[in-house]
Design an enzyme around this catalytic site. Structure first.
Site, PDB file in Angstrom:
ATOM      1  N   THR A   1       0.843  -1.180   0.000  1.00 48.56           N
ATOM      2  CA  THR A   1       0.000   0.000   0.000  1.00 48.56           C
ATOM      3  C   THR A   1       0.891   1.248   0.000  1.00 48.56           C
ATOM      4  O   THR A   1       1.963   1.233   0.580  1.00 48.56           O
ATOM      5  CB  THR A   1      -0.864   0.004   1.276  1.00 48.56           C
ATOM      6  OG1 THR A   1      -1.690  -1.150   1.276  1.00 48.56           O
ATOM      7  CG2 THR A   1      -1.718   1.255   1.378  1.00 48.56           C
TER       8      THR A   1
ATOM      9  N   GLY B   1      -4.064  -5.759   5.983  1.00 52.72           N
ATOM     10  CA  GLY B   1      -5.293  -4.975   6.054  1.00 52.72           C
ATOM     11  C   GLY B   1      -6.306  -5.474   7.055  1.00 52.72           C
ATOM     12  O   GLY B   1      -6.937  -4.687   7.771  1.00 52.72           O
TER      13      GLY B   1
ATOM     14  N   ARG C   1     -13.319  -8.312  -1.826  1.00 59.44           N
ATOM     15  CA  ARG C   1     -12.590  -7.989  -0.600  1.00 59.44           C
ATOM     16  C   ARG C   1     -12.205  -6.518  -0.578  1.00 59.44           C
ATOM     17  O   ARG C   1     -11.718  -5.972  -1.557  1.00 59.44           O
ATOM     18  CB  ARG C   1     -11.337  -8.858  -0.498  1.00 59.44           C
ATOM     19  CG  ARG C   1     -10.498  -8.612   0.776  1.00 59.44           C
ATOM     20  CD  ARG C   1      -9.324  -7.699   0.523  1.00 59.44           C
ATOM     21  NE  ARG C   1      -8.438  -7.574   1.692  1.00 59.44           N
ATOM     22  CZ  ARG C   1      -7.417  -6.751   1.783  1.00 59.44           C
ATOM     23  NH1 ARG C   1      -7.110  -5.957   0.757  1.00 59.44           N
ATOM     24  NH2 ARG C   1      -6.677  -6.684   2.880  1.00 59.44           N
TER      25      ARG C   1
END
Length: 307
Positions: free
Chosen positions: A169, A223, A197
């Site tokens: 990320t 996450g 998701r």
């Protein structure tokens, strides 16, 4: 006061053959974001500019270079938040937009909502004239080849942090000369994740949070773990209790590791210009610019300086 811009390229086990490119990528993004501040832009402008730079860099799992889900599709998530007003915008499962962070900002500024998802997000993008791209244009040859090797979904992705899976990320936090803070986070998710998701990145208080009364945070890592502990808001809570940005990050990441066995990282900036880049994974590429000085790192406890 001095403006500060901090970026990260994701907390995970960055392999040696990607290390240098990851560091150079976050350095370029930090300079891009800080240039927006120097030109008189707001903290919000700066984090958007920095994340757009990262979304264009195929080294990172955001925008171009995004991970593929279990059926080989791109699904992009992003959030942006203005600490001055607490206004925020987010998108999830976007298919064919090269800069989801800018679409998230449009959600914040042009709708009464906070988050739009999948088809609705893409329809909104078309309605305001956002340029779309063929989804395949966001997929690198490297990602397609690795996806073909790993078609079987690995339950370790859901049960804990497996450092062999890319969780890169990207994100940015900034404070401008007026003391306003902002954050932005963007991701392509987890390779081979289930269809539909949604991770932490577009969720307020998890993948990011910004409040002029305390600071701005952008998170990265596993996450599902970040969602369980609302990591960004947890860090802000520690700051509100008087902890420094570095201690707040360290305590929150340790709690996530102890409580749900999750690893990750966070960049934080306070309204006074204090900043930190912390992580519990093997590596996290990060860079920061303050007072014309560029700081960056990759390894634990590493902080290098470049004029």
């Amino acid at each position: 006061m001095s403006a500060v811009l901090v970026v990260h390229g994701g907390a995970w086990a960055i392999p040696d053959d990607m290390a240098q490119a990851s560091v150079e990528g976050v350095k370029a993004a930090a300079c891009e974001g800080f240039a927006a501040l120097k030109a008189g832009g707001s903290a919000l402008d700066a984090v958007e500019a920095a994340v757009r730079e990262l979304e264009e860099n195929t080294v990172f799992n955001a925008g171009q270079g995004a991970a593929l889900n279990v059926v080989g599709e791109v699904a992009l998530d992003s959030i942006i938040m203005d600490g001055r007003t607490l206004a925020c915008g987010a998108v999830s499962s976007v298919k064919n937009v090269a800069h989801p962070v800018s679409l998230a900002r449009a959600v914040m500024e042009k709708t009464v909502h906070v988050m739009l998802t999948e088809t609705g997000a893409n329809l909104f993008a078309e309605s305001i004239g956002v340029v779309t791209v063929p989804t395949d244009a966001l997929v690198t040859k490297f990602e397609r080849e690795d996806w073909n090797k790993q078609k079987s979904y690995d339950t370790e992705v859901m049960d804990g942090f497996n450092s062999q899976w890319a969780h890169d990320t990207v994100g940015a936090v900034a404070v401008d000369c007026a003391g306003n803070v902002a954050c932005a986070t963007s991701t392509g998710g987890i390779r081979n994740m289930m269809v539909g998701r949604v991770g932490d990145s577009p969720v307020i208080g998890c993948g990011g949070y910004a409040d002029n009364l305390s600071g701005a945070v952008s998170c990265t890592g596993h996450g599902e773990s970040i969602l369980k502990v609302t990591l960004a808001r947890l860090i802000i809570s520690h700051i509100e209790q008087g902890k420094s940005v570095e201690e707040a990050s360290r305590l929150s990441l340790k709690y996530m590791g102890d409580r749900v066995k999750g690893a990750g990282g966070a960049i934080v900036v306070s309204p006074s210009g204090q900043w930190s880049a912390s992580f519990t994974t093997a590596r996290m590429a990060w860079a920061a610019v303050e007072d014309g000085v560029l700081w960056y790192g990759l390894e634990p406890n590493e902080r290098k300086r470049e004029q």
